[in-house]
Write an enzyme that holds these catalytic residues in place. Sequence first.
Site, PDB file in Angstrom:
ATOM      1  N   HIS A   1       0.791  -1.246   0.133  1.00 48.90           N
ATOM      2  CA  HIS A   1      -0.019  -0.019   0.091  1.00 48.90           C
ATOM      3  C   HIS A   1       0.679   1.182   0.198  1.00 48.90           C
ATOM      4  CE1 HIS A   1      -4.003  -2.229   0.827  1.00 48.90           C
ATOM      5  NE2 HIS A   1      -2.931  -2.948   1.392  1.00 48.90           N
TER       6      HIS A   1
ATOM      7  N   HIS B   1      -2.629  -4.908   8.648  1.00 45.29           N
ATOM      8  CA  HIS B   1      -1.529  -3.870   8.397  1.00 45.29           C
ATOM      9  C   HIS B   1      -1.226  -3.137   9.622  1.00 45.29           C
ATOM     10  CE1 HIS B   1      -1.045  -5.017   3.994  1.00 45.29           C
ATOM     11  NE2 HIS B   1      -2.419  -5.279   4.213  1.00 45.29           N
TER      12      HIS B   1
ATOM     13  N   ASN C   1       0.924 -11.997   8.093  1.00 50.25           N
ATOM     14  CA  ASN C   1       1.816 -10.976   7.043  1.00 50.25           C
ATOM     15  C   ASN C   1       1.100  -9.659   7.357  1.00 50.25           C
ATOM     16  OD1 ASN C   1       0.703 -13.869   4.828  1.00 50.25           O
ATOM     17  ND2 ASN C   1       3.123 -12.804   5.154  1.00 50.25           N
TER      18      ASN C   1
ATOM     19  N   ARG D   1       7.455 -13.526  24.677  1.00 53.70           N
ATOM     20  CA  ARG D   1       6.987 -12.536  25.741  1.00 53.70           C
ATOM     21  C   ARG D   1       6.063 -11.521  25.232  1.00 53.70           C
ATOM     22  NH1 ARG D   1      12.035 -13.752  27.423  1.00 53.70           N
ATOM     23  NH2 ARG D   1      13.047 -12.351  26.104  1.00 53.70           N
TER      24      ARG D   1
ATOM     25  N   ASP E   1      -0.395 -19.988  -0.047  1.00 51.31           N
ATOM     26  CA  ASP E   1       0.075 -20.129  -1.592  1.00 51.31           C
ATOM     27  C   ASP E   1       1.597 -20.697  -1.465  1.00 51.31           C
ATOM     28  OD1 ASP E   1       1.114 -18.059  -0.317  1.00 51.31           O
ATOM     29  OD2 ASP E   1       1.244 -16.546  -2.160  1.00 51.31           O
TER      30      ASP E   1
ATOM     31  N   HIS F   1       3.254 -17.025   1.335  1.00 54.31           N
ATOM     32  CA  HIS F   1       3.259 -16.165   2.187  1.00 54.31           C
ATOM     33  C   HIS F   1       3.700 -16.805   3.832  1.00 54.31           C
ATOM     34  CE1 HIS F   1       1.666 -13.501  -0.510  1.00 54.31           C
ATOM     35  NE2 HIS F   1       1.251 -12.548   0.073  1.00 54.31           N
TER      36      HIS F   1
ATOM     37  N   ASP G   1      -6.399 -13.106  -1.610  1.00 57.73           N
ATOM     38  CA  ASP G   1      -5.423 -11.817  -1.711  1.00 57.73           C
ATOM     39  C   ASP G   1      -4.816 -11.380  -3.143  1.00 57.73           C
ATOM     40  OD1 ASP G   1      -4.728  -9.329  -0.778  1.00 57.73           O
ATOM     41  OD2 ASP G   1      -2.958  -9.945   0.297  1.00 57.73           O
TER      42      ASP G   1
ATOM     43  N   ALA H   1       3.638  -8.624  -2.791  1.00 57.76           N
ATOM     44  CA  ALA H   1       2.496  -7.737  -3.314  1.00 57.76           C
ATOM     45  C   ALA H   1       1.370  -8.444  -3.471  1.00 57.76           C
ATOM     46  CB  ALA H   1       3.011  -6.839  -4.373  1.00 57.76           C
TER      47      ALA H   1
HETATM   48 ZN   LIG Z   1      -5.136  -7.519   0.179  1.00 56.92          ZN
END
Ligand SMILES: [Zn+2]
Length: 398
Positions: free
Chosen positions: A155, A209, A233, A241, A261, A264, A286, A325
């Site tokens: 992104h 994210h 991811n 911890r 896949d 990832h 994704d 990506a």
């Molecule tokens: Zn996505």
Amino acid sequence: MTVIIHSARLVTDGRITEQAWIEMTDAVVTATGTGDTWRERTAAASGDTDGDGTPAGSVEVVDAAGDWLTPGFIDIHGHGGGAAAYDDGAEAIATAVAVHRAHGTTRSVLSLVTASVADLAERAAVIAELTASDPLILGSHLEGPFLDAGHKGAHTAELLIAPTPADIDTLLAAADGTLRQITIAPELNGGLDAVRTFSSAGVRVAVGHTDADYETTLAAFDAGATLLTHAFNAMNGIHHRKPGPVIAALGSNVSLEIINDGTHVHPDVVRMLFGEAPGRVVMITDAMAAAGAADGAYTLGGLDVTVRNGVARLDDGSETGGSIAGSTLLLDDAVKRAVTDVRVPIEQAVDAVTGAPARALGLDGTLGSLRTGFAADAVLLNSELTVRGVWAHGARLR
Ligand SMILES: [Zn+2]
């Protein structure tokens, strides 16, 4: 129109039924059974039931010949396919969903990568129209702009912002009730308030994210989030911890997306997730535009991406490329990998693309099962788990 598929190994609701049959009439499963009893249904459906000498309706009979029959796959997180992206309007969306449908995905949530709020509102409005006209499109997923710049993945950092009530209103209004999912980094200023606002508007909120720690992730689930975006991811990992978001999700009653896949997440880690969160693992694609298309140069949300051997990476000038990506995954391949590489039973692999995503979206009263009364969405897979036939909303797509 009635379709009867018989002599199948039916996988639905976490069980295998041998010698099974289903009957679909128009958009709904109207009967199921085992053995030869389907023959009575063909007589009833096609026969002269009213005694006037003419058949009541046409019946298509499909002999599964012992192949696997599953509910249609549901992809709750994907960005495109067939060299087209869901960000690029109705024509591109039609191209991309066609690729996924041919691989068994009968219902799709269309994910939008981070853009300006104005652009996202415009794109969400396009998807709102398509959702109204096409029952196979379940709405939109906003992956951004309320994400952590330190875990941006593919992104654009400059477009990532903290949520404000005004921006939230703009996006909700544009989607007009069709915003299905949003990914939020809850540690942002106003992040937890955004989780509350979206979830009380009926949107499934996902943590992702994100730089969130274990406690902040739990606070997001408390505030109404019910999903974890592509577990492992673009988030903090598991440390003994500092347990992080994945452990928080495993201990909460939420769903965990996974990109199975082979790139990832390691297959053994995927297997751990299946073991720790039974019924809550949702395999997603994704997928970006290169799914079901050739290797080469692509763009993803305005960023340059190169796909080599099916692995998409941001262009950072290096030989091997930068961040992963998105993927080029299709859900039939995710199922196959779950059985062959991850080595989970086929019932669990199928659940992760049918029942589990339906539950994650709160649509498990109509989707994700082949019980009577559920949607006429079905996939026929041969013994190698390759797609042989696809029906969605009662129509044969492949
Ligand atoms: Zn996505």
